[in-house]
Scaffold this motif. Structure first.
Motif, PDB file in Angstrom:
ATOM      1  N   ARG A  12       0.829  -1.222   0.000  1.00 14.62           N
ATOM      2  CA  ARG A  12       0.000   0.000   0.000  1.00 14.62           C
ATOM      3  C   ARG A  12       0.855   1.261   0.000  1.00 14.62           C
ATOM      4  N   LYS A  13       1.768   1.282  -0.955  1.00 19.72           N
ATOM      5  CA  LYS A  13       2.600   2.470  -1.097  1.00 19.72           C
ATOM      6  C   LYS A  13       2.672   2.858  -2.566  1.00 19.72           C
ATOM      7  N   ARG A  14       3.136   4.059  -2.809  1.00 21.63           N
ATOM      8  CA  ARG A  14       3.258   4.561  -4.176  1.00 21.63           C
ATOM      9  C   ARG A  14       4.446   3.876  -4.849  1.00 21.63           C
ATOM     10  N   CYS A  15       4.254   3.472  -6.075  1.00 17.79           N
ATOM     11  CA  CYS A  15       5.311   2.813  -6.839  1.00 17.79           C
ATOM     12  C   CYS A  15       6.126   3.890  -7.556  1.00 17.79           C
ATOM     13  N   GLN A  16       7.363   4.066  -7.135  1.00 18.79           N
ATOM     14  CA  GLN A  16       8.253   5.075  -7.711  1.00 18.79           C
ATOM     15  C   GLN A  16       8.814   4.592  -9.046  1.00 18.79           C
ATOM     16  N   ARG A  17       9.351   5.526  -9.827  1.00 13.56           N
ATOM     17  CA  ARG A  17       9.971   5.157 -11.108  1.00 13.56           C
ATOM     18  C   ARG A  17      11.107   4.157 -10.938  1.00 13.56           C
ATOM     19  N   ASP A  18      11.876   4.311  -9.880  1.00  9.13           N
ATOM     20  CA  ASP A  18      13.020   3.435  -9.645  1.00  9.13           C
ATOM     21  C   ASP A  18      12.693   2.319  -8.647  1.00  9.13           C
ATOM     22  N   CYS A  19      11.443   1.941  -8.570  1.00 11.82           N
ATOM     23  CA  CYS A  19      11.002   0.887  -7.645  1.00 11.82           C
ATOM     24  C   CYS A  19      11.768  -0.408  -7.927  1.00 11.82           C
ATOM     25  N   ILE A  20      12.361  -0.946  -6.902  1.00 16.14           N
ATOM     26  CA  ILE A  20      13.158  -2.165  -7.056  1.00 16.14           C
ATOM     27  C   ILE A  20      12.275  -3.381  -7.356  1.00 16.14           C
ATOM     28  N   PHE A  21      11.016  -3.307  -6.953  1.00 17.14           N
ATOM     29  CA  PHE A  21      10.104  -4.432  -7.142  1.00 17.14           C
ATOM     30  C   PHE A  21       9.458  -4.485  -8.526  1.00 17.14           C
ATOM     31  N   SER A  22       9.239  -3.338  -9.149  1.00 13.27           N
ATOM     32  CA  SER A  22       8.415  -3.300 -10.365  1.00 13.27           C
ATOM     33  C   SER A  22       8.904  -4.188 -11.516  1.00 13.27           C
ATOM     34  N   PRO A  23      10.204  -4.324 -11.785  1.00 12.36           N
ATOM     35  CA  PRO A  23      10.597  -5.229 -12.879  1.00 12.36           C
ATOM     36  C   PRO A  23      10.316  -6.703 -12.571  1.00 12.36           C
ATOM     37  N   CYS A  24      10.299  -7.055 -11.295  1.00 12.87           N
ATOM     38  CA  CYS A  24      10.161  -8.459 -10.897  1.00 12.87           C
ATOM     39  C   CYS A  24       8.735  -8.869 -10.548  1.00 12.87           C
ATOM     40  N   PHE A  25       7.919  -7.904 -10.185  1.00 16.46           N
ATOM     41  CA  PHE A  25       6.571  -8.202  -9.712  1.00 16.46           C
ATOM     42  C   PHE A  25       5.542  -7.344 -10.436  1.00 16.46           C
ATOM     43  N   PRO A  26       5.149  -7.767 -11.636  1.00 19.84           N
ATOM     44  CA  PRO A  26       4.171  -6.980 -12.390  1.00 19.84           C
ATOM     45  C   PRO A  26       2.819  -6.950 -11.673  1.00 19.84           C
ATOM     46  N   SER A  27       2.053  -5.916 -11.968  1.00 16.13           N
ATOM     47  CA  SER A  27       0.770  -5.739 -11.285  1.00 16.13           C
ATOM     48  C   SER A  27      -0.235  -6.842 -11.597  1.00 16.13           C
ATOM     49  N   ASN A  28      -0.053  -7.546 -12.704  1.00 13.99           N
ATOM     50  CA  ASN A  28      -1.016  -8.587 -13.076  1.00 13.99           C
ATOM     51  C   ASN A  28      -0.740  -9.935 -12.404  1.00 13.99           C
ATOM     52  N   ASP A  29       0.281 -10.024 -11.542  1.00 12.28           N
ATOM     53  CA  ASP A  29       0.606 -11.277 -10.862  1.00 12.28           C
ATOM     54  C   ASP A  29       0.863 -11.021  -9.375  1.00 12.28           C
ATOM     55  N   PRO A  30      -0.174 -10.661  -8.614  1.00  9.12           N
ATOM     56  CA  PRO A  30       0.037 -10.349  -7.198  1.00  9.12           C
ATOM     57  C   PRO A  30       0.418 -11.567  -6.352  1.00  9.12           C
ATOM     58  N   GLN A  31       0.023 -12.755  -6.781  1.00 12.94           N
ATOM     59  CA  GLN A  31       0.329 -13.969  -6.025  1.00 12.94           C
ATOM     60  C   GLN A  31       1.833 -14.220  -5.945  1.00 12.94           C
ATOM     61  N   ARG A  32       2.543 -13.824  -6.976  1.00 19.94           N
ATOM     62  CA  ARG A  32       4.001 -14.031  -7.021  1.00 19.94           C
ATOM     63  C   ARG A  32       4.685 -13.324  -5.848  1.00 19.94           C
ATOM     64  N   PHE A  33       4.374 -12.061  -5.653  1.00 19.97           N
ATOM     65  CA  PHE A  33       4.985 -11.326  -4.548  1.00 19.97           C
ATOM     66  C   PHE A  33       4.477 -11.843  -3.209  1.00 19.97           C
ATOM     67  N   ASP A  34       3.199 -12.142  -3.128  1.00 18.93           N
ATOM     68  CA  ASP A  34       2.622 -12.555  -1.856  1.00 18.93           C
ATOM     69  C   ASP A  34       3.248 -13.850  -1.351  1.00 18.93           C
ATOM     70  N   SER A  35       3.460 -14.816  -2.227  1.00 17.93           N
ATOM     71  CA  SER A  35       4.071 -16.072  -1.777  1.00 17.93           C
ATOM     72  C   SER A  35       5.504 -15.845  -1.320  1.00 17.93           C
ATOM     73  N   MET A  36       6.222 -14.968  -1.987  1.00 11.10           N
ATOM     74  CA  MET A  36       7.596 -14.668  -1.572  1.00 11.10           C
ATOM     75  C   MET A  36       7.612 -13.893  -0.258  1.00 11.10           C
ATOM     76  N   ARG A  37       6.664 -12.987  -0.089  1.00 13.36           N
ATOM     77  CA  ARG A  37       6.584 -12.187   1.131  1.00 13.36           C
ATOM     78  C   ARG A  37       6.323 -13.069   2.348  1.00 13.36           C
ATOM     79  N   ILE A  38       5.487 -14.096   2.186  1.00 19.30           N
ATOM     80  CA  ILE A  38       5.186 -15.000   3.295  1.00 19.30           C
ATOM     81  C   ILE A  38       6.458 -15.702   3.773  1.00 19.30           C
ATOM     82  N   ILE A  39       7.288 -16.117   2.852  1.00 17.35           N
ATOM     83  CA  ILE A  39       8.498 -16.866   3.201  1.00 17.35           C
ATOM     84  C   ILE A  39       9.645 -15.952   3.632  1.00 17.35           C
ATOM     85  N   TYR A  40       9.909 -14.895   2.869  1.00 18.05           N
ATOM     86  CA  TYR A  40      11.096 -14.067   3.109  1.00 18.05           C
ATOM     87  C   TYR A  40      10.822 -12.752   3.836  1.00 18.05           C
ATOM     88  N   GLY A  41       9.640 -12.202   3.657  1.00 23.83           N
ATOM     89  CA  GLY A  41       9.350 -10.873   4.179  1.00 23.83           C
ATOM     90  C   GLY A  41       9.702  -9.825   3.138  1.00 23.83           C
TER      91      GLY A  41
END
Length: 132
Positions: A12-41
């Motif tokens: 729930r934050k603004r996605c900056q131009r240089d966001c480290i997550f944006s190349p790896c976690f596209p908006s159309n695949d939220p499950q990808r980040f969520d599963s990683m967040r559960i394991i790694y934080g």
């Protein structure tokens, strides 16, 4: 940037131009980040990605995603279970290959009529080793 990446949406934050997550976690695949967040934080994911050069981040994210999926599916063994199963398959394939090579040597010797080679091939073929 008009749309937020999946990580920024989840956090729930603004996605900056240089966001480290944006190349790896596209908006159309939220499950990808969520599963990683559960394991790694989320903060640990960011720290790991920041330590890498830009061109390696996508590959690292793919690897972490695979490991997270394995850990979610099997909390005890995770990806070690997959690696172990693949290792067993490789060992079995090596055994089969050795058996077939010994059989080929035996049949070649039989075709050439060299009885000395046939006797050597029989002694080199530990059949019980190949049938587990």
């Amino acid at each position: 940037m008009s749309s937020r990446c999946a990580a920024c949406k989840h956090l729930r934050k603004r996605c900056q131009r240089d966001c480290i997550f944006s190349p790896c976690f596209p908006s159309n695949d939220p499950q990808r980040f969520d599963s990683m967040r559960i394991i790694y934080g989320a903060s640990n994911i960011a720290k790991m990605l920041q330590q890498l050069p830009q061109h390696l981040r996508a590959e690292a994210a793919n690897s972490m995603y695979f490991e997270a999926q394995c850990r979610l599916a099997d909390p005890v063994y995770g990806c070690v279970k997959t690696i172990s199963l693949l290792r067993q398959q490789i060992d079995h394939a090596h055994s089969q290959l050795a058996l077939i090579q010994a059989q080929i040597a035996f049949y070649k010797a039989q075709i050439h009529g060299d009885s000395n080679q046939i006797q050597n091939a029989d002694h080199q073929l530990p059949v019980s080793r190949f049938y587990k």
